[in-house]
Write a protein that holds these residues in place. Structure first.
Motif, PDB file in Angstrom:
ATOM      1  N   UNK A  78     134.200  89.507  41.291  1.00  0.00           N
ATOM      2  CA  UNK A  78     135.536  89.263  40.601  1.00  0.00           C
ATOM      3  C   UNK A  78     136.063  87.742  41.313  1.00  0.00           C
ATOM      4  N   UNK A  79     135.703  87.620  42.780  1.00  0.00           N
ATOM      5  CA  UNK A  79     136.151  86.299  43.280  1.00  0.00           C
ATOM      6  C   UNK A  79     135.673  84.983  42.686  1.00  0.00           C
ATOM      7  N   UNK A  80     134.123  85.456  42.329  1.00  0.00           N
ATOM      8  CA  UNK A  80     133.398  84.331  41.808  1.00  0.00           C
ATOM      9  C   UNK A  80     133.589  84.039  40.257  1.00  0.00           C
ATOM     10  N   UNK A  81     134.362  84.795  39.708  1.00  0.00           N
ATOM     11  CA  UNK A  81     134.545  84.735  38.328  1.00  0.00           C
ATOM     12  C   UNK A  81     133.393  85.206  37.399  1.00  0.00           C
ATOM     13  N   UNK A  82     132.530  86.070  37.972  1.00  0.00           N
ATOM     14  CA  UNK A  82     131.151  86.418  37.304  1.00  0.00           C
ATOM     15  C   UNK A  82     131.499  88.093  36.994  1.00  0.00           C
ATOM     16  N   UNK A  83     130.684  88.317  35.895  1.00  0.00           N
ATOM     17  CA  UNK A  83     130.685  89.776  35.461  1.00  0.00           C
ATOM     18  C   UNK A  83     129.685  90.440  36.026  1.00  0.00           C
ATOM     19  N   UNK A  84     130.150  91.567  36.728  1.00  0.00           N
ATOM     20  CA  UNK A  84     129.240  92.659  37.347  1.00  0.00           C
ATOM     21  C   UNK A  84     128.038  93.189  36.579  1.00  0.00           C
TER      22      UNK A  84
END
Length: 318
Positions: free
Chosen positions: A204-210
């Protein structure tokens, strides 16, 4: 002569053994879901060993949770236990209940070569407390004291202390998780489920999809070199270092630190190369306290069972 029985009961599995000649014999692992009660599981185990009801005199069980009073409710499975009813059912003379991390702490006194890996070098001061800490289903913390040929394990709930923060990145992770669940304990991150929560926060902090949903998937991805999964393992290790270091200062645990539990052994080499040791000693003006405090990663399979045996042996000797 009647038999002595020891058990180490977790959420998924219950491990049982006979205690004879100061060691474990006939270790067997049973699934807790297959039995309605600990008594039923123990009777099944004893039947396998050819021991009839009434053939056991003393029992020591390692159990997860605070031990107090005649009744005990297991925190991570459906079993309940009443001491008096238990002894009546099995026709046993005595039932000793032991907090699981007290048993784990006592089990450290029986480690053999090849059952632990050095993480931080040092020389244990046998006159000082030792810390036992273990990320698994939750985060267990225990203390071991050497009292002149008698071992004492102090139970506690140290896994529920606040998660310590050491830099801006960790503060952002803490803030993100706090926004989701409220209070952020050490166990919130330093556990199997916590590994997933940490991964989700970092994504979430990196703006990535888990991409991963289980601890096993995250660990496998890290072992395969995936950068974000590697960053999660690194941060997990650093948080564990901070929590362990806090406990060392609180206890004066120059007797050493034993890292146990099922999480870290899944990525031993990554852990040994991580920033654990740096975060462990990152205590400002007290950083100089840590050189010489040894840290070991324990890989022994039945430490909780051995600890239950040590506890029973000490009770019978007095």
């Amino acid at each position: 002569m009647k038999a002595l029985l020891v058990g180490d009961i977790g959420g998924t599995n219950a491990r049982f053994a006979l205690w004879r000649d100061n060691d474990l014999h006939a270790v067997q692992v049973l699934a807790t879901a297959d039995y309605s009660s600990p008594e039923q599981a123990i009777e099944a185990y004893l039947h396998e060993q050819g021991i009839a009801r009434g053939g056991v005199s003393d029992v020591c069980l390692s159990v997860a949770g605070p031990v107090d009073g005649d009744d005990f409710r297991f925190t991570n499975n459906h079993w309940r236990l009443n001491r008096t009813a238990f002894c009546n059912t099995l026709q046993a003379q005595r039932l000793l209940l032991l907090n699981d991390f007290s048993a784990m702490a006592l089990g450290m006194t029986r480690l053999k070569p090849g059952e632990f890996v050095e993480v931080c070098p040092g020389q244990a001061d046998q006159a000082r407390p030792a810390l036992i800490i273990g990320p698994g289903t939750g985060l267990g913390v225990g203390t071991l004291l050497n009292l002149n040929k008698h071992w004492m394990a102090l139970p506690g709930e140290g896994g529920h202390v606040d998660l310590p923060v050491g830099n801006a990145r960790e503060a952002a992770i803490h803030q993100h998780i706090q926004g989701q669940i409220g209070h952020v304990s050490a166990e919130t991150v330093l556990s199997g489920g916590g590994l997933v929560r940490l991964y989700q926060a970092i994504c979430a902090l990196d703006g990535a999809v888990a991409q991963h949903k289980t601890p096993a998937q995250i660990t496998e991805a890290a072992l395969g070199g995936e950068p974000r999964a590697l960053a999660v393992i690194e941060q997990f290790s650093r948080f564990l270092g901070r929590v362990a270091g806090n406990n060392v200062l609180t206890l004066g645990a120059r007797g050493g630190v034993y890292i146990v539990g099922g999480v870290i052994p899944r990525f031993v080499e990554l852990f040994l190369r991580s920033g654990f040791a740096t975060s462990f000693a990152d205590k400002g003006c007290m950083s100089g306290y840590f050189p010489g405090v040894p840290v070991w990663l324990v890989t022994a399979e039945f430490s909780g069972l051995l600890g239950a045996g040590v506890a029973l042996q000490q009770v019978l000797a007095h």
